[in-house]
Scaffold this motif. Structure first.
Motif, short mmCIF file in Angstrom:
data_model
loop_
_atom_site.label_atom_id
_atom_site.label_comp_id
_atom_site.label_asym_id
_atom_site.label_seq_id
_atom_site.Cartn_x
_atom_site.Cartn_y
_atom_site.Cartn_z
N ILE A 5 0.84 -1.20 0.00
CA ILE A 5 0.00 0.00 0.00
C ILE A 5 0.87 1.25 0.00
N ILE A 6 1.93 1.24 0.81
CA ILE A 6 2.85 2.38 0.85
C ILE A 6 3.49 2.58 -0.51
N MET A 7 3.94 1.48 -1.13
CA MET A 7 4.58 1.56 -2.45
C MET A 7 3.63 2.13 -3.49
N PHE A 8 2.38 1.71 -3.44
CA PHE A 8 1.41 2.12 -4.46
C PHE A 8 1.05 3.60 -4.33
N PHE A 9 0.86 4.08 -3.11
CA PHE A 9 0.36 5.44 -2.91
C PHE A 9 1.43 6.48 -2.60
N ILE A 32 11.00 -0.23 -13.52
CA ILE A 32 9.90 -0.83 -12.78
C ILE A 32 8.83 -1.26 -13.77
N GLU A 33 8.48 -2.55 -13.72
CA GLU A 33 7.47 -3.09 -14.63
C GLU A 33 6.10 -3.22 -13.96
N ASN A 34 6.10 -3.56 -12.67
CA ASN A 34 4.83 -3.81 -12.00
C ASN A 34 5.01 -3.64 -10.50
N ILE A 35 4.06 -2.99 -9.85
CA ILE A 35 4.05 -2.89 -8.39
C ILE A 35 2.79 -3.58 -7.90
N GLN A 36 2.99 -4.69 -7.19
CA GLN A 36 1.87 -5.47 -6.68
C GLN A 36 1.79 -5.31 -5.16
#
Length: 68
Positions: A5-9, A32-36
């Motif tokens: 959640i921290i990485m995404f927002f 960076i290809e994908n943040i899950q």
């Protein structure tokens, strides 16, 4: 889950950014290809896919070389 959640927002980097992970043992330059939720997928210049757990990713110093 919290790290994801921290990485995404809140992370200063997004999908498509070219980054440099400053690690004394293995410095990595990749895109960076994908943040899950649990993992971030990055691809190196040698077309190697690296999957990093988000909690570990947040512990490293990451420099954004180029915004995607």
């Amino acid at each position: 889950i919290t790290a994801g959640i921290i990485m995404f927002f809140n992370a200063p980097f997004k999908v498509g950014d070219r980054i440099h992970i400053l690690d004394k043992d293995i410095p990595i330059i990749a895109t960076i290809e994908n943040i899950q939720t649990f993992y971030t997928h990055i691809r190196t210049e040698d077309d190697e896919l690296i999957v990093i757990p988000n909690n570990l990713f947040l512990q490293k110093v990451v420099s954004v070389l180029k915004k995607g």
